[in-house]
Design a protein around this motif. Structure first.
Motif, PDB file in Angstrom:
ATOM      1  N   ALA A 108       6.189  41.444 -14.533  1.00 18.28           N
ATOM      2  CA  ALA A 108       6.582  42.560 -14.642  1.00 18.28           C
ATOM      3  C   ALA A 108       5.766  43.681 -14.835  1.00 18.28           C
ATOM      4  CB  ALA A 108       7.663  42.501 -15.480  1.00 18.28           C
ATOM      5  N   THR A 109       4.674  43.787 -14.058  1.00 16.20           N
ATOM      6  CA  THR A 109       3.230  44.770 -14.073  1.00 16.20           C
ATOM      7  C   THR A 109       3.976  46.095 -14.372  1.00 16.20           C
ATOM      8  OG1 THR A 109       1.780  43.337 -13.365  1.00 16.20           O
ATOM      9  CG2 THR A 109       1.079  45.445 -13.646  1.00 16.20           C
ATOM     10  N   ASP A 110       4.802  46.373 -13.331  1.00 17.81           N
ATOM     11  CA  ASP A 110       5.507  47.650 -13.240  1.00 17.81           C
ATOM     12  C   ASP A 110       6.357  47.989 -14.361  1.00 17.81           C
ATOM     13  OD1 ASP A 110       4.930  48.547 -10.570  1.00 17.81           O
ATOM     14  OD2 ASP A 110       6.486  47.138  -9.911  1.00 17.81           O
ATOM     15  N   ALA A 111       6.977  47.376 -15.013  1.00 15.00           N
ATOM     16  CA  ALA A 111       7.754  47.485 -16.363  1.00 15.00           C
ATOM     17  C   ALA A 111       6.763  47.968 -17.461  1.00 15.00           C
ATOM     18  CB  ALA A 111       8.995  46.518 -16.538  1.00 15.00           C
ATOM     19  N   VAL A 112       5.864  46.928 -17.551  1.00 13.72           N
ATOM     20  CA  VAL A 112       4.761  47.117 -18.618  1.00 13.72           C
ATOM     21  C   VAL A 112       4.118  48.414 -18.834  1.00 13.72           C
ATOM     22  CG1 VAL A 112       2.841  46.077 -19.582  1.00 13.72           C
ATOM     23  CG2 VAL A 112       4.612  44.600 -19.030  1.00 13.72           C
ATOM     24  N   ASP A 113       3.445  48.700 -17.329  1.00 12.21           N
ATOM     25  CA  ASP A 113       2.601  49.870 -17.213  1.00 12.21           C
ATOM     26  C   ASP A 113       3.598  51.016 -17.565  1.00 12.21           C
ATOM     27  OD1 ASP A 113       0.366  51.327 -16.338  1.00 12.21           O
ATOM     28  OD2 ASP A 113       1.728  52.002 -14.812  1.00 12.21           O
ATOM     29  N   ALA A 114       4.953  51.098 -17.223  1.00 10.94           N
ATOM     30  CA  ALA A 114       5.757  52.357 -17.473  1.00 10.94           C
ATOM     31  C   ALA A 114       5.760  52.652 -19.008  1.00 10.94           C
ATOM     32  CB  ALA A 114       6.950  51.952 -16.935  1.00 10.94           C
ATOM     33  N   ILE A 115       5.741  51.532 -19.984  1.00 16.55           N
ATOM     34  CA  ILE A 115       5.680  51.774 -21.341  1.00 16.55           C
ATOM     35  C   ILE A 115       4.316  51.767 -21.855  1.00 16.55           C
ATOM     36  CG2 ILE A 115       6.147  50.524 -23.623  1.00 16.55           C
ATOM     37  CD1 ILE A 115       8.116  48.807 -21.651  1.00 16.55           C
ATOM     38  N   THR A 116       3.183  51.109 -21.593  1.00 17.17           N
ATOM     39  CA  THR A 116       2.016  51.270 -22.052  1.00 17.17           C
ATOM     40  C   THR A 116       1.265  52.588 -21.573  1.00 17.17           C
ATOM     41  OG1 THR A 116       1.037  49.845 -20.443  1.00 17.17           O
ATOM     42  CG2 THR A 116       1.867  48.889 -22.736  1.00 17.17           C
ATOM     43  N   GLU A 117       1.272  52.928 -20.219  1.00 19.75           N
ATOM     44  CA  GLU A 117       0.387  53.963 -19.775  1.00 19.75           C
ATOM     45  C   GLU A 117       0.426  55.314 -20.419  1.00 19.75           C
ATOM     46  OE1 GLU A 117      -0.961  57.277 -17.567  1.00 19.75           O
ATOM     47  OE2 GLU A 117       1.084  56.982 -17.887  1.00 19.75           O
ATOM     48  N   PRO A 118       1.828  55.796 -20.899  1.00 18.53           N
ATOM     49  CA  PRO A 118       1.883  56.993 -21.719  1.00 18.53           C
ATOM     50  C   PRO A 118       1.242  56.812 -22.915  1.00 18.53           C
ATOM     51  CG  PRO A 118       4.228  56.446 -20.688  1.00 18.53           C
ATOM     52  CD  PRO A 118       3.063  55.326 -20.561  1.00 18.53           C
ATOM     53  N   ALA A 119       1.237  55.736 -23.738  1.00 21.58           N
ATOM     54  CA  ALA A 119       0.478  55.604 -24.770  1.00 21.58           C
ATOM     55  C   ALA A 119      -1.063  55.285 -24.760  1.00 21.58           C
ATOM     56  CB  ALA A 119       1.081  54.415 -25.558  1.00 21.58           C
ATOM     57  N   ASN A 120      -1.350  55.145 -23.449  1.00 24.64           N
ATOM     58  CA  ASN A 120      -3.146  54.915 -23.299  1.00 24.64           C
ATOM     59  C   ASN A 120      -3.283  53.605 -24.028  1.00 24.64           C
ATOM     60  OD1 ASN A 120      -4.329  57.380 -22.071  1.00 24.64           O
ATOM     61  ND2 ASN A 120      -3.654  58.723 -23.706  1.00 24.64           N
ATOM     62  N   VAL A 121      -2.499  52.695 -23.665  1.00 23.30           N
ATOM     63  CA  VAL A 121      -2.651  51.301 -23.937  1.00 23.30           C
ATOM     64  C   VAL A 121      -3.107  50.672 -22.805  1.00 23.30           C
ATOM     65  CG1 VAL A 121      -1.828  49.155 -24.815  1.00 23.30           C
ATOM     66  CG2 VAL A 121      -1.479  51.408 -26.324  1.00 23.30           C
ATOM     67  N   PRO A 122      -4.353  50.112 -22.535  1.00 23.46           N
ATOM     68  CA  PRO A 122      -4.643  49.426 -21.259  1.00 23.46           C
ATOM     69  C   PRO A 122      -4.040  47.883 -21.139  1.00 23.46           C
ATOM     70  CG  PRO A 122      -6.589  49.477 -22.885  1.00 23.46           C
ATOM     71  CD  PRO A 122      -5.603  50.167 -23.316  1.00 23.46           C
ATOM     72  N   VAL A 123      -3.699  47.347 -19.926  1.00 27.18           N
ATOM     73  CA  VAL A 123      -3.185  46.030 -19.953  1.00 27.18           C
ATOM     74  C   VAL A 123      -4.133  45.252 -19.185  1.00 27.18           C
ATOM     75  CG1 VAL A 123      -1.163  44.762 -18.979  1.00 27.18           C
ATOM     76  CG2 VAL A 123      -1.063  47.237 -19.808  1.00 27.18           C
ATOM     77  N   PHE A 124      -4.400  44.092 -19.789  1.00 24.54           N
ATOM     78  CA  PHE A 124      -5.299  43.259 -19.087  1.00 24.54           C
ATOM     79  C   PHE A 124      -4.334  42.022 -18.648  1.00 24.54           C
ATOM     80  CE2 PHE A 124      -8.338  45.784 -20.988  1.00 24.54           C
ATOM     81  CZ  PHE A 124      -9.618  45.368 -20.177  1.00 24.54           C
ATOM     82  N   VAL A 125      -4.561  41.632 -17.379  1.00 21.52           N
ATOM     83  CA  VAL A 125      -3.819  40.336 -16.727  1.00 21.52           C
ATOM     84  C   VAL A 125      -4.829  39.351 -16.693  1.00 21.52           C
ATOM     85  CG1 VAL A 125      -2.734  39.725 -14.615  1.00 21.52           C
ATOM     86  CG2 VAL A 125      -2.405  41.973 -15.456  1.00 21.52           C
ATOM     87  N   VAL A 126      -4.177  38.152 -17.283  1.00 18.13           N
ATOM     88  CA  VAL A 126      -5.660  37.170 -17.246  1.00 18.13           C
ATOM     89  C   VAL A 126      -4.935  35.727 -16.579  1.00 18.13           C
ATOM     90  CG1 VAL A 126      -6.463  38.037 -19.229  1.00 18.13           C
ATOM     91  CG2 VAL A 126      -4.484  36.326 -19.613  1.00 18.13           C
ATOM     92  N   PHE A 127      -3.918  35.968 -15.662  1.00 15.47           N
ATOM     93  CA  PHE A 127      -3.443  34.622 -14.988  1.00 15.47           C
ATOM     94  C   PHE A 127      -3.187  35.238 -13.539  1.00 15.47           C
ATOM     95  CE2 PHE A 127      -0.372  31.752 -13.817  1.00 15.47           C
ATOM     96  CZ  PHE A 127      -1.102  30.507 -13.561  1.00 15.47           C
ATOM     97  N   ASP A 128      -2.069  36.020 -13.546  1.00 14.65           N
ATOM     98  CA  ASP A 128      -1.232  36.186 -12.026  1.00 14.65           C
ATOM     99  C   ASP A 128      -2.417  36.982 -11.221  1.00 14.65           C
ATOM    100  OD1 ASP A 128       0.206  36.968  -9.879  1.00 14.65           O
ATOM    101  OD2 ASP A 128       1.836  37.902 -11.218  1.00 14.65           O
ATOM    102  N   GLY A 129      -2.581  36.177  -9.865  1.00 14.60           N
ATOM    103  CA  GLY A 129      -3.594  36.981  -9.130  1.00 14.60           C
ATOM    104  C   GLY A 129      -2.757  37.782  -7.841  1.00 14.60           C
ATOM    105  N   GLY A 130      -1.560  38.108  -8.083  1.00 10.14           N
ATOM    106  CA  GLY A 130      -1.015  38.857  -7.106  1.00 10.14           C
ATOM    107  C   GLY A 130      -1.611  40.143  -7.003  1.00 10.14           C
ATOM    108  N   ALA A 131      -1.421  40.854  -5.619  1.00 12.99           N
ATOM    109  CA  ALA A 131      -2.197  41.922  -5.324  1.00 12.99           C
ATOM    110  C   ALA A 131      -1.677  43.236  -6.025  1.00 12.99           C
ATOM    111  CB  ALA A 131      -1.707  42.090  -3.554  1.00 12.99           C
ATOM    112  N   ASN A 132      -0.569  43.279  -6.383  1.00 14.14           N
ATOM    113  CA  ASN A 132       0.274  44.254  -7.106  1.00 14.14           C
ATOM    114  C   ASN A 132      -0.101  44.408  -8.813  1.00 14.14           C
ATOM    115  OD1 ASN A 132       1.108  45.575  -4.757  1.00 14.14           O
ATOM    116  ND2 ASN A 132       3.277  44.449  -5.212  1.00 14.14           N
TER     117      ASN A 132
END
Length: 404
Positions: A108-132
């Motif tokens: 659920a990268t979309d949902a996660v980014d909508a929450i963390t981006e306004p707080a300037n918290v970077p998100v690191f994905v360490v498994f899913d290889g999906g294009a998005n």
């Protein structure tokens, strides 16, 4: 999942064994010491549905946290969950605590980014290889340190093309399965590899009907892209029906669950090939071996619970390198920036570290991939242990990691 079970999962908070530092930075003899005033790295893991992924995410991050800062360790908080809402819970926690970063499996990268981006918290994905999952055009603060599906699919198609396969594609009915399958279809078309059957499956229905159809159409190679339960069920259905095609899978073929599920028929796993990231680098095995020694010292040796050739099989830490590298990179960027939030996000475009296996990890503006496309490997099972394939010119000479 009941509300009570969901609440229990979300409430699980596992802190790495961190002791408070004194103002002078001393740890008072403690094994681990968190630097004063440093925000945590929050790790959201799929504990109930993918324990292998959850374990390597947790352990890799915790090892990366040890001594990552000049003044001590990075605090690590692990939130266990399995659905998009649970990942969102972890994201809200990271945002509320002004965390250094959130590490996820890519759910659920979309949902996660909508929450963390306004707080300037970077998100690191360490498994899913999906294009998005790490699309710089869509997400300003999402980074990936893990192999991407696109290069894995291209390398897999190139590798099998020499055998002139007739492919049956078995796809888990999930975003993870569908993205990998989309990349595979394009790669197979590029290499003029015929796909005679293409089916989505679920754990509840299974792959047996799709395999019967694929066998009737003349397929001789089955490519499974999905989680470990889907892979195990597909192999069981084919081998149980007396069919012995060549099997290739997503990185989940390495998951110990697959071998444990096939323990009554260990010969069914023999020859299975999975695509993944390279365990060691071009520098050779020494950096990885040193990192593995530190990992084993902290967490012990994981045993498969099965023997092969009269010896107990062990499970080497492989994917744990990626969350380890993520935490080290986050900590280095934090020190370079002098703080969390926007300064840290900016510093991530210019910070480079040497990772667990000796490869460099870092990003640039517009590039959110921390594992280069050529760092792809095919590992094949010989009995219950795997080793790099020997018939690929790009992989010749890669060492086999010890598995007991």
């Amino acid at each position: 999942m009941s509300n009570g079970v969901r609440a229990a999962l979300v409430a699980v908070l596992l802190a790495a064994p961190l002791a408070a530092c004194s103002s002078g930075g001393g740890c008072g003899g403690a094994k681990s010491c968190s630097a004063p005033g440093v925000p945590p790295v929050v790790v959201a893991v799929p504990r109930a549905t993918a324990p292998w992924v959850a374990d390597f995410m947790t352990h890799g991050a915790q090892l990366g946290a040890k001594g990552a800062l000049k003044s001590g360790d990075v605090p690590v908080e692990v939130v266990a969950g399995d659905t998009a809402s649970d990942v969102a819970t972890a994201a809200r926690k990271a945002a509320a605590e002004h965390a250094l970063a959130l590490i996820t499996d890519g759910t659920a990268t979309d949902a996660v980014d909508a929450i963390t981006e306004p707080a300037n918290v970077p998100v690191f994905v360490v498994f899913d290889g999906g294009a998005n999952a790490a699309d710089a055009a869509r997400f300003k603060h999402v980074y990936r340190i893990a192999p991407a599906d696109h290069p894995m699919a291209i390398h897999l198609a190139d590798y099998v093309s020499g055998h002139h396969p007739k492919v049956a594609l078995i796809v888990e009915a999930s975003p993870y399965g569908r993205d990998g399958a989309a990349q595979l279809r394009a790669a197979f078309a590029r290499d003029s590899i015929p796909v005679l059957a293409d089916a989505e499956v679920t754990s509840s229905v299974g792959a047996a009907p799709a395999l019967v159809a694929a066998r009737r159409k003349g397929a001789d190679t089955v490519v499974v892209w999905g989680s470990a339960p889907i892979i195990a069920q597909t192999i069981q259905a084919a081998r149980g029906a007396g069919w012995a095609p060549s099997f290739y899978t997503s990185p989940d073929g390495e998951d110990p669950y697959v071998r444990r599920q096939l323990a009554q028929h260990p010969d069914w796993i023999d020859g299975l090939t999975f695509v993944s990231g390279r365990i060691t680098s071009e520098q050779g095995p020494k950096p990885y071996d040193a990192w593995r020694a530190a990992y084993t010292k902290l967490f012990g040796v994981e045993k498969l619970g099965l023997t092969d050739g009269g010896r107990e099989v062990t499970v080497p830490p492989t994917w744990a390198q990626y969350p380890y590298d993520a935490v080290k990179l986050i900590a280095a960027a934090y020190e370079n920036a002098g703080g969390a939030g926007a300064p840290l996000v900016s510093a991530l475009d210019t910070t480079v570290i040497t990772g667990a296996n000796g490869d460099e990890r870092g990003f640039t503006d517009g590039n959110r991939e921390g594992v280069i496309g050529d760092d792809v490997c095919f590992e094949r099972f010989h009995g219950l242990r795997f080793a790099p394939v020997t018939d690929d010119v790009l992989l010749q000479g890669l060492p086999t990691v010890d598995q007991g």
